[in-house]
Design an enzyme around this catalytic site. Structure first.
Site, short mmCIF file in Angstrom:
data_model
loop_
_atom_site.label_atom_id
_atom_site.label_comp_id
_atom_site.label_asym_id
_atom_site.label_seq_id
_atom_site.Cartn_x
_atom_site.Cartn_y
_atom_site.Cartn_z
N GLU A 198 17.70 34.88 -13.23
CA GLU A 198 18.30 33.58 -12.86
C GLU A 198 19.81 33.60 -13.03
OE1 GLU A 198 16.10 30.50 -14.93
OE2 GLU A 198 14.56 30.54 -13.38
N GLU A 387 8.61 33.95 -10.71
CA GLU A 387 8.21 32.93 -11.70
C GLU A 387 7.71 31.71 -10.94
OE1 GLU A 387 10.95 31.76 -14.79
OE2 GLU A 387 11.68 33.81 -15.03
C1 BG6 Z 1 13.00 30.09 -16.06
C2 BG6 Z 1 13.31 31.19 -17.02
O1 BG6 Z 1 14.13 29.33 -15.98
O2 BG6 Z 1 12.07 29.13 -16.37
C3 BG6 Z 1 12.28 31.39 -18.10
O3 BG6 Z 1 13.57 32.40 -16.38
C4 BG6 Z 1 11.76 30.04 -18.55
O4 BG6 Z 1 12.86 32.14 -19.13
C5 BG6 Z 1 11.09 29.36 -17.37
O5 BG6 Z 1 10.90 30.11 -19.64
C6 BG6 Z 1 10.42 28.04 -17.66
O6 BG6 Z 1 11.29 27.19 -18.33
P1 BG6 Z 1 10.89 26.55 -19.72
O7 BG6 Z 1 12.09 25.81 -20.14
O8 BG6 Z 1 9.71 25.69 -19.42
O9 BG6 Z 1 10.57 27.67 -20.62
#
Ligand code: BG6
Length: 488
Positions: A198, A387
């Site tokens: 990211e 993701e």
């Molecule tokens: C992304 C990141 O922004 O979202 C992860 O690459 C992160 O590291 C994921 O965990 C989900 O966000 P959160 O705040 O729910 O953990």
């Protein structure tokens, strides 16, 4: 018949600093996140620090720390990343469970400070080197393709203290050295790599925080430029070391829509998408800054130092694949009085046509189909959704089962959206859903913001056995993978 290509990479994703724990074991160096306390949806994570007068103070993760702040670990605070989910010690049993689901790919990250504890060390830390070798061998044993992120929110803290972080050009050479080392070291085990997770998050606040001081924006864009160059140099090394290596960018999918059909909303949203999302992908895939960059810099009142040598590196170090995270969408408007919501990644107006999670993130599978098509039309390189998922607390029933039908529904709708995108002609080659095993939330530090197919017995305060339990979604995903996405 399945709409997914025959060799589609179904899998899951994690990041070292959110799951490994063992923050001071195995010769690992400290990272800034080790100083982050736990927070919640409504109260941000914070740093405890000593100022130059010796006073102990607290600052939220969203505040700017004073230049003289010395971060400290306070015995009375809880630091969730220190233990994580103890993946450091349990990776073999966890990878075996991923294999049981039929994973074709597992995205994880190497902790830079396990390999070079201070970032600029002359010699690597052999214990860290062997740790990841063993992990990759374990994946290969189970027929799982590793997808390795080199940097997931974890610059060695010593580099931040010594050089002031990514604003300093010096960091490029240390990252290049680290990347070259791991490409050589693991060349028989890994061919899929991502440089910076990211990467666009570095400048996200320049679009969301009104009246941000020009100094902050300047630092953010300069740091991002240095990461672009570091990434390009790494891509070149990766290709030279093994021509089969495939290196990707990893962009935070900050997808937004105009709230109304007012042309002013359309233009504002176009500007938003260019600033927060396309800017980074354009540089990393096309190898040069897009035409609209000057306008962004002018509006912020900043000048980014870009040398001719940098421009050459960017051209020569274009990524092979585009990867991104996708969780939710938001709306952009010029109109007063819109409901602005509170999701931390979906900063913008609330969309009346989609549902929101308990953490106020919009659940919008159509947005995934939409952005996949936009991205492929723009870049025409293979894409992986690295993701995606629903962060939601789960209930363990008396018999130990976990009925997470809400997660299955979210994942199913997004898998359907990917299938449609493939039919739209998008060259989508993989999907690694986030937090395939519950882990520490990056945004809030909570454990109960769970994304996993595998439940981890640990709560927000650090209590629990750390035992693993298969959720209903575990069996659902196994079936999805076995049918290559036909049986959703
Ligand atoms: C992304 C990141 O922004 O979202 C992860 O690459 C992160 O590291 C994921 O965990 C989900 O966000 P959160 O705040 O729910 O953990």
């Amino acid at each position: 018949m399945s709409k997914f290509p025959k060799d589609f990479y179904w899998g899951g994703a994690t990041a070292a600093n959110q799951c490994e724990g063992a923050y001071n074991e195995g010769g690992r160096g400290i990272i800034k996140n080790d100083y982050l306390t736990a927070g919640t949806h409504t109260s941000p994570r914070s740093y405890i620090y000593r100022d130059s007068d010796g006073n102990i103070k607290r600052a939220s993760m969203f505040e700017l720390l004073p230049d003289d702040a010395e971060l400290i670990i306070d015995e009375n605070e809880y630091y969730p990343n220190h233990i994580g989910i103890d993946f450091y010690h349990r990776y073999k049993e966890d990878i075996a469970m991923f294999a049981e689901m039929g994973f074709k790919m597992f995205r994880m990250s190497i902790s830079w400070s396990r390999i070079f504890p201070n970032g600029d060390d002359e010699e690597p830390n052999q214990e860290g080197v062997e740790y990841y070798r063993s992990m990759f061998e374990e994946m290969r044993k189970h027929g799982i393709e590793p997808l390795v992120t080199l940097h997931h929110f974890d610059t060695p803290y010593a580099l931040e203290v010594k050089y002031g972080g990514w604003e300093n050009r010096e960091l490029i050479k240390y990252f290049e050295r680290y990347a070259e080392f791991v490409f050589n070291e693991y060349k028989d085990l890994v061919t899929y790599w991502l440089t910076f997770n990211e990467i666009n998050n570095l400048v996200m606040m320049t679009s969301f925080v009104p009246n941000l001081p020009a100094k902050v924006a300047q630092g953010a864009y300069q740091s991002l430029h240095h990461q672009f160059v570091a990434s390009a140099k790494a891509v070149k090394k990766a290709h030279a070391i093994n021509p089969d290596n495939k290196v990707g960018c990893m962009i935070c999918g900050l997808v937004s829509y105009p709230l109304t059909c007012d042309p002013k909303d359309i233009l504002k949203n176009q500007h938003r998408m260019e600033s927060v999302m396309y800017y980074s992908g354009d540089v990393m895939v096309r190898g040069e800054y897009p035409a609209y960059s000057n306008r962004i810099w002018d509006e912020l009142g900043i000048t980014v130092d870009i040398t001719d040598e940098d421009k050459k590196e960017l051209k020569e170090g274009k990524v092979d694949i585009y990867t991104f995270s996708y969780y939710s969408t938001s709306c952009v408007t010029t109109h007063e009085g819109a409901d602005m919501g509170s999701g931390n990644f979906s900063m913008g107006a609330k969309n009346p046509y989609v549902k929101y999670s308990d953490w106020d993130w919009a659940m919008d599978p159509d947005g995934l189909r939409y952005i996949l098509s936009e991205l492929y039309t723009r870049y025409q390189v293979p894409i992986i959704v690295t993701e995606n998922g629903l962060g939601q607390d789960d209930v363990v029933e008396a018999d130990g089962s976990i009925h997470d039908d809400y997660r299955i529904e979210y994942l199913r709708s997004h898998a359907n959206a990917m299938a449609e995108a493939i039919e739209d002609g998008v060259d989508l080659i993989g999907y690694t859903s986030w937090g395939c095993i519950d882990l520490i939330s990056a945004g809030t530090g909570e454990m109960k913001k769970r994304y996993g197919y595998i439940y981890v017995d640990r709560d927000n305060e650090g209590n629990g056995t750390l035992d693993r339990i298969r959720k209903d979604s575990f069996y659902w995903y196994k079936k999805v993978i076995a049918s290559n996405g036909e049986d959703l």
